[in-house]
Motif scaffolding. Structure first.
Motif, short mmCIF file in Angstrom:
data_model
loop_
_atom_site.label_atom_id
_atom_site.label_comp_id
_atom_site.label_asym_id
_atom_site.label_seq_id
_atom_site.Cartn_x
_atom_site.Cartn_y
_atom_site.Cartn_z
N ALA A 271 16.22 18.28 -14.41
CA ALA A 271 15.03 17.88 -13.83
C ALA A 271 14.33 16.70 -14.53
N GLY A 272 14.91 15.58 -14.92
CA GLY A 272 14.33 14.53 -15.38
C GLY A 272 13.99 14.58 -16.83
N ALA A 273 14.65 14.69 -17.71
CA ALA A 273 14.49 14.89 -19.34
C ALA A 273 15.61 14.08 -20.10
N TYR A 274 15.66 12.86 -20.55
CA TYR A 274 16.53 12.33 -21.28
C TYR A 274 17.18 13.36 -22.40
N ILE A 275 16.41 13.79 -22.99
CA ILE A 275 16.62 14.66 -24.30
C ILE A 275 17.98 15.67 -24.08
N CYS A 276 17.70 16.12 -22.63
CA CYS A 276 18.76 17.09 -22.47
C CYS A 276 20.35 16.57 -22.39
N GLY B 289 0.62 -1.42 0.08
CA GLY B 289 0.04 0.07 -0.01
C GLY B 289 1.03 1.30 0.00
N VAL B 290 2.02 1.33 -0.47
CA VAL B 290 2.91 2.28 -0.76
C VAL B 290 2.85 2.99 -1.87
N PRO B 291 2.33 4.37 -2.08
CA PRO B 291 2.35 4.96 -3.39
C PRO B 291 3.50 5.14 -3.86
N PHE B 292 3.94 4.86 -5.28
CA PHE B 292 5.20 5.23 -6.01
C PHE B 292 4.71 5.36 -7.28
N GLU B 293 5.82 5.83 -7.92
CA GLU B 293 5.77 6.25 -9.51
C GLU B 293 6.75 5.35 -10.21
N ARG B 294 6.44 4.79 -11.09
CA ARG B 294 7.35 3.99 -12.14
C ARG B 294 8.32 4.87 -12.96
N SER B 295 9.74 4.61 -12.67
CA SER B 295 10.42 5.58 -13.33
C SER B 295 11.49 5.01 -14.42
N PRO B 296 11.80 5.77 -15.43
CA PRO B 296 12.96 5.41 -15.94
C PRO B 296 14.14 5.50 -15.39
N CYS B 297 15.17 4.93 -16.10
CA CYS B 297 16.43 4.34 -15.42
C CYS B 297 16.94 5.58 -14.52
N LEU B 298 17.32 5.08 -13.39
CA LEU B 298 17.80 6.13 -12.13
C LEU B 298 19.50 6.23 -12.10
N GLY B 299 19.89 5.24 -13.10
CA GLY B 299 21.55 5.40 -12.94
C GLY B 299 22.16 4.65 -11.83
N LEU B 300 21.49 3.81 -11.17
CA LEU B 300 21.71 2.83 -10.15
C LEU B 300 21.78 1.36 -10.59
N CYS B 301 22.38 1.23 -11.92
CA CYS B 301 21.97 -0.02 -12.57
C CYS B 301 22.85 -1.06 -11.75
N GLU C 214 8.64 2.30 -25.20
CA GLU C 214 7.90 3.32 -24.11
C GLU C 214 8.75 4.32 -23.66
N PHE C 215 10.11 3.91 -23.58
CA PHE C 215 11.17 5.16 -23.08
C PHE C 215 11.16 6.11 -24.11
N PHE C 216 11.21 5.70 -25.40
CA PHE C 216 11.59 6.79 -26.43
C PHE C 216 10.23 7.64 -26.67
N ARG C 217 9.05 6.86 -26.49
CA ARG C 217 7.91 7.70 -26.61
C ARG C 217 7.68 8.66 -25.48
N ASP C 218 7.82 8.48 -24.08
CA ASP C 218 7.89 9.24 -23.01
C ASP C 218 9.07 10.28 -23.30
N GLU C 219 10.09 9.98 -23.87
CA GLU C 219 11.35 10.96 -23.65
C GLU C 219 11.36 11.93 -24.93
N SER C 220 10.56 11.51 -25.96
CA SER C 220 10.55 12.40 -27.20
C SER C 220 10.02 13.81 -26.66
N CYS C 221 10.92 14.88 -27.02
CA CYS C 221 10.41 16.26 -26.68
C CYS C 221 9.38 16.74 -27.55
#
Length: 601
Positions: free
Chosen positions: A366-371, A137-149, A525-532
Motif C-alpha cells: 500500500a505504498g511503503a518503500y520499507i516493505c 487546474g487538475v489536482p494531483f499528488e507528487r509521488s515517489p517512483c511508480l516503477g514506470l521509469c 527527501e525520499f529517504f526522509r519520507d520513507e523512513s519508518c
C-alpha cells in the motif's frame, strides 16, 4: 481521531466493502452497531476470541484496501467496523492505516492523480508535467517512483468505486493526464513489450525470452514455450535435489543483498518447526527499478511456476506474493495466472498429480518503500505496520507468522526455472542479469546481459547521451560513477571493487542538463519520507541529511564545508546504527556524489 468505537458507524457502502472480503457478520458483536441495544440474548452468549482472533489479523491490510478501493478513503466508522470484524484494537488499526501512503483517513476525492517526481521522471520532464497540471487546474499528488521509469515521466490515476479503475499514463503529458482524471478507462493504452524490453525477440535472452512473444494470459502458450518443464524436473529430483541444483548453480539474490539462494532454501527446509512458507517479494520500490514489473506483466506464469518450485523445495504448502500496490496491470495478470493454474491442477491440493499441495495468495502493498525489507514485509502481511524486525532470529527460523520462511524477489525466483531445465553447470556458465536503464538515454528499458558485461557495453545498447554527467548504480540506495568509469564490470564483485554497488540493477543515466544538487536533494527527501521512524539514527538522520543539503544549496565556502562535514558524520551514524538497510544506505548516493563527482566542490 477518537480511537474508541463510540457511535461511529460505517456507511452502507463501507460495510459492503468489508463484508465482501470477510463475509457477512456472524453476530451483532461483529456488526458493530455502536450500542448494546441491537444485541440479542443469543449474541450475549456468543464471542470470538482465543486463537481465532489473532488468526484473522492478517486480513487487516486487505480490509483497508477494500474500503479504500470502494470509497477512496477510510473513515472512522469504516475503521471501527473493520476492527470489530477482525478483533483488532482501533489504535493499532489506525497506526497501520496511517503508515501506508496509498491510504487516507481524511476525506478526499474519489479520483486521485499521482505524478511521479522521482529520479528517472525528474530527469525526463516531471517538473514541466507538474507545471502543466497546475496550469490546467487538475489536482494531483507528487509521488515517489511508480516503477514506470522506461516511460518517464509517468502518472497513475486511481478512481474509487465498484470496481476501482486504474489508468497508467506514460509517457505523460498534462492533457492526457487531465483526460484520464476525468475518465480513467479512456487513458491511452500502455505500450507493448518492445518498449519495456528493447531486446525483445533477440537471441540469447533467458528471463525475458517470453516477454512480448507469448500471450501473458494464455497458460497453453506458456506451456508450449517451455512452461512447467522446470516443475516436472523438480518433482523428478525431489526437494533435496532441487536445492542441490540451485546451490551448485551459484544463484544469489537479485534484490541487492546477493545472499546465496540455495543456502537460504536449505536452511528453511531444515527447520523442524512448521508450517513453512514461501514469500515472493514483488514490492520493488527502489527508485529506478522496474524489472520485476516487466517480468510479472509479460510472463506471469513463470513466477507462479517458480514459486511452486520454491515451495516444493523448502516444504511449504502456501506461498504469499506481496505485490507493490502501484502495479495494477501486474496484479490483474497475476490474479488471472494464479486462477488459471489453480483451475488446471497446477496449484491446489494435488499439483500435477504428484500429491503435493501448494497454493499462492496475492497480497497488495500500500505504498511503503520499507516493505521491500523482508521482515517489514512479513509485518505488513500480518496486518501490522511495515517496520523491520531485529535479527536474529532470521526469517529461515522465524519469518512470516513466526514460522520458517524463504523470501526471494521476482528475478531471483524466475532464475530457478532455467537452472532446472538446463542444469546448474549450464546456468553458471552463462548466467544473466536484468538491468533497469532509464534517464537520459535513447532506448530506456529492461536489458538482459551476461554477468561481467561492462557498464559501457550496456550503455552502448541503450544509447547514451552526448554529454554524459553521471550514472547512478543501484538506485537511491546506490552510488554514482563518473563518465570515465564505463569499464566497470556489472557483477556484484566488480561494482564492489569499484566502490559502488550493483544493487537491484538500476542504471540511471544523467546528462549535463540535469541539476545534480536537485537530484541529491530528491534522494534525501525520499529517504526522509520513507523512513519508518522506528530507530533514531534513521528517523533523525534522514531529516538532518535533507536539511544540510538544503542549506548547502544556498551557501558556499566555509559554511558549505561545515555542512558537508555534518553530512559525513550523520551518514556514518546512520550506516553504523540503523536497524535496516534503509538507514544504512541512505547516505550512499550523496557520499558518492561528493567524493566521486565533486558535487558542491
Amino acid at each position: 481521531m477518537d480511537l474508541r468505537f463510540g457511535d461511529s458507524k460505517p456507511t452502507d457502502e463501507e460495510r459492503a466493502a468489508v463484508d465482501a472480503l470477510l463475509g457477512p457478520p456472524e453476530s451483532a458483536w461483529e456488526a458493530a452497531p455502536g450500542s448494546f441495544v441491537d444485541r440479542t440474548s443469543a449474541d450475549l452468549r456468543w464471542a470470538r476470541g482465543g486463537r481465532a482472533a489473532p488468526e484473522r489479523r492478517d486480513l487487516l491490510l486487505p480490509g483497508l484496501h477494500a474500503v479504500n478501493d470502494r470509497v477512496g478513503w477510510i473513515s472512522e466508522g469504516a475503521l471501527a467496523y473493520l476492527c470489530r470484524r477482525l478483533t483488532v484494537p482501533p489504535a493499532e488499526a489506525y497506526g497501520v492505516a496511517t503508515f501506508y501512503s496509498m491510504f487516507s483517513v481524511r476525506p478526499r476525492p474519489a479520483t486521485v492523480v499521482q505524478v511521479c517526481t522521482d529520479l528517472a521522471c525528474g530527469a525526463r520532464g516531471a517538473a514541466g508535467l507538474c507545471a502543466g497540471m497546475e496550469a490546467a487546474g487538475v489536482p494531483f499528488e507528487r509521488s515517489p517512483c511508480l516503477g514506470l521509469c522506461e516511460r518517464a515521466p509517468a502518472a497513475l490515476v486511481v478512481r474509487a468505486g465498484e470496481p476501482p479503475v486504474h489508468a497508467v499514463v506514460a509517457p505523460a503529458r498534462a492533457e492526457a493526464v487531465a483526460k484520464a482524471a476525468r475518465v480513467p478507462h479512456d487513458a491511452p493504452a500502455e505500450p507493448g513489450a518492445a518498449h519495456a524490453v528493447p531486446q525483445a525477440g533477440e537471441e540469447g535472452l533467458v528471463l525475458l525470452r517470453r516477454v512480448g512473444a507469448v500471450d501473458p494470459y494464455s497458460l497453453d502458450e506458456y506451456r508450449a514455450h517451455g512452461g512447467y518443464a522446470a516443475l516436472r524436473r523438480a518433482f523428478a529430483l525431489g526437494p533435496a535435489g532441487v536445492i542441490r541444483e540451485v546451490t551448485e548453480a551459484g544463484l544469489v539474490g537479485r534484490g541487492g543483498a546477493a545472499f546465496p539462494t540455495g543456502r537460504k532454501w536449505q536452511a528453511t527446509a531444515a527447520q523442524p518447526d512448521g508450517p513453512h512458507y514461501v514469500v515472493c517479494n514483488a514490492d520493488e520500490s527502489e527508485p529506478g527499478t522496474f524489472k520485476d514489473r516487466v517480468v510479472m506483466e509479460g510472463d506471469p506464469y513463470a513466477l507462479v511456476e517458480a514459486m511452486t518450485v520454491a515451495g516444493y523445495a523448502v516444504g511449504a504448502h502456501r506461498g504469499y506474493l506481496y505485490l507493490r500496490g502501484e502495479y495494477p496491470r501486474a496484479l490483474h495478470r497475476l490474479e488471472h495466472a494464479v486462477g488459471q493454474a489453480r483451475a488446471r491442477g497446477l496449484l491446489g491440493d494435488d499439483v500435477l498429480g504428484q500429491g503435493y499441495a501448494f497454493d499462492i495468495e496475492i497480497r497488495r502493498g500500500a505504498g511503503a518503500y520499507i516493505c521491500g525489507e523482508e521482515t517489514a514485509l512479513f509485518n505488513s502481511i500480518e496486518g501490522r505496520r511495515g517496520e523491520p524486525r531485529s535479527k536474529p532470529p532470521f526469517p529461515v527460523e522465524k519469518g512470516l507468522f513466526g514460522k520458517p520462511t524463504a523470501a526471494n524477489n521476482v528475478e531471483t525466483l524466475v532464475n530457478v526455472l532455467p537452472i532446472l531445465t538446463g542444469g546448474a553447470a549450464a546456468f553458471a556458465a552463462a548466467e544473466t542479469k536484468l538491468f533497469c536503464v532509464s534517464g537520459s538515454v535513447e532506448r530506456p528499458g529492461v536489458y538482459e546481459l551476461p554477468f561481467g558485461a561492462t557498464l559501457g557495453e550496456l550503455l552502448g545498447l541503450a544509447g547514451p547521451p552526448e554529454r554524459l554527467r553521471a550514472i547512478l548504480l543501484g538506485g537511491a540506495a546506490g552510488g554514482f560513477v563518473r563518465p570515465d568509469e564505463l569499464d566497470i564490470p556489472l557483477t556484484f564483485e566488480g561494482t564492489r571493487a569499484a566502490g559502488t554497488t550493483l544493487g537491484s540493477g538500476v542504471v540511471l543515466v544523467l546528462d549535463d542538463s540535469v541539476e545534480l544538487p536537485r537530484v541529491l536533494l530528491r534522494i534525501a527527501e525520499f529517504f526522509r519520507d520513507e523512513s519508518c521512524g522506528q530507530c533514531v539514527p534513521c528517523r533523525v538522520g534522514t531529516v538532518r541529511q535533507e536539511e544540510a543539503l538544503r542549506r548547502i544549496a544556498e551557501r558556499t565556502g566555509a559554511a558549505a564545508a561545515d555542512d558537508i562535514a555534518l553530512l559525513r558524520e550523520v551518514g556514518r551514524a546512520m550506516r553504523d546504527a540503523s536497524i535496516c538497510g534503509l538507514g544504512q544506505t541512505a547516505w550512499n548516493a550523496v557520499e558518492s556524489a561528493i567524493d566521486r563527482l565533486g558535487a558542491y566542490a
